[in-house]
Design a protein around this motif. Sequence first.
Motif, PDB file in Angstrom:
ATOM      1  N   ASN A  89      46.214  47.781  53.831  1.00  0.00           N
ATOM      2  CA  ASN A  89      46.637  47.099  55.054  1.00  0.00           C
ATOM      3  C   ASN A  89      45.513  46.268  55.652  1.00  0.00           C
ATOM      4  OD1 ASN A  89      49.386  47.441  56.321  1.00  0.00           O
ATOM      5  ND2 ASN A  89      49.031  49.552  55.676  1.00  0.00           N
ATOM      6  N   SER A 114      45.520  52.413  54.270  1.00  0.00           N
ATOM      7  CA  SER A 114      44.752  51.702  55.298  1.00  0.00           C
ATOM      8  C   SER A 114      44.009  50.520  54.669  1.00  0.00           C
ATOM      9  CB  SER A 114      43.755  52.639  55.973  1.00  0.00           C
ATOM     10  OG  SER A 114      44.415  53.677  56.664  1.00  0.00           O
ATOM     11  N   GLU A 164      53.008  49.301  56.213  1.00  0.00           N
ATOM     12  CA  GLU A 164      52.753  49.925  57.524  1.00  0.00           C
ATOM     13  C   GLU A 164      53.566  51.201  57.682  1.00  0.00           C
ATOM     14  OE1 GLU A 164      53.045  47.368  60.883  1.00  0.00           O
ATOM     15  OE2 GLU A 164      51.845  45.774  59.987  1.00  0.00           O
ATOM     16  N   TYR A 165      54.814  51.160  57.222  1.00  0.00           N
ATOM     17  CA  TYR A 165      55.672  52.351  57.294  1.00  0.00           C
ATOM     18  C   TYR A 165      55.076  53.483  56.460  1.00  0.00           C
ATOM     19  CZ  TYR A 165      59.722  55.340  56.359  1.00  0.00           C
ATOM     20  OH  TYR A 165      60.566  56.410  56.205  1.00  0.00           O
TER      21      TYR A 165
END
Length: 397
Positions: free
Chosen positions: A236, A233, A206-207
């Motif tokens: 994730n 993305s 996410e970071y």
Amino acid sequence: TRWYEPRRPSILNLDYSKVLDNMIEAYGRQKDKELKIRYGYQIVRFAHYNGQYEDAVRYFDKYVESLNYKPEIYYYALSQKAGALCGYYRTREDDDSQVQADDQYAMDFLKVFAYSKDLKFTAYSSLRGDAWEHLFKKAKSLPKREACSLYFLLGYGSFNSGLKELEKIASVSPDSYMTDVLMSGYITTLSLNEWSTEGLKDNNLEYALGLAETMLQKSTHQDFWHLCAAHLSAYNGMNDRARQHLSKVKSNRPCIKANKDRLSTYMAITDVEEMTREAANDIYGKHEETLKEPFLRKMMAECMDSVDLEMHRNLLSFDYLKGLDSEVWEKAIAFGTNPNLNSFEKWLLKCNNYSSDSARGELSRSYLHEGNIPKALEYARYYKTDDMQMKSAFCYN
């Protein structure tokens, strides 16, 4: 040298003073700066390799630095000076001298890394001991290019993701190629991680995605950062967001196109809720070329949890049809003789070099190995007639 070749003179057998005087005389005769600095480099190098460390440092200042000319050969000379400086102070017992050595030689090697084209890895590998600590203390006062180089080296050599260092480089120079290299390294390492049906696991995902999307606001390398944001993305689990980023990548460069195709295949696989032979065939129809990549084949195999797809899972490894296990060949023959094979299944057989006759021949060999002579003889006619070892084995039995 070989015994029949004339022996080359060793540097240890040369008259140091005489050779040095000749080199300095030649240096003085030169009017062209390019030739002059090359002679200067040779003077510094000669002194360094003779263990005359003080001379090498002094000659660098006198015969190279004084020219105020910095082509690539300048950084070769600076690298020699840094090595001589390190050697000189390491022969002294004075602690202050040791600190001074680490400080100065580290700064010199950092400059070599920052500005040279050919010596980057040499400079990086020459930085050792407390040099990093000395450089880090000076990070805020360094010129932009050297500061970026320092953060890059810290990120490159660290045991973490290098994302923190990437962020520091971006705060100094958002368009630095070093930010691109660090993010590429992180994504490459990430994609090599073990994948499961739950996706890729990494605490920095996410970071990293937030960082990539921030770089889109700062950097002019829009294609690169949209591609990175698309990858992150997708990793994730946000495929729609990934496709939005991917649609904004306009470059037609082959490496960019290959990346887009690979990521599109990844998302096509992860989009499927239940991997059936029909779904696999649909993915194959759209992504045949990229599906050959081991990472993506392994992903698809992981998604095939149905008992009916056991052979599909096995064949996706591309090296399943080997060995002397008759059960393997029996299942392969049953799979291969199915009249309703779809394009994906035919492709799997082709990639495993399957043919009906050779599979039956291998089955015959497997039965023979297992001592099942009647079964082996049943399929013996399919085995290669020129295999004398096999023929001898049948005759013996």
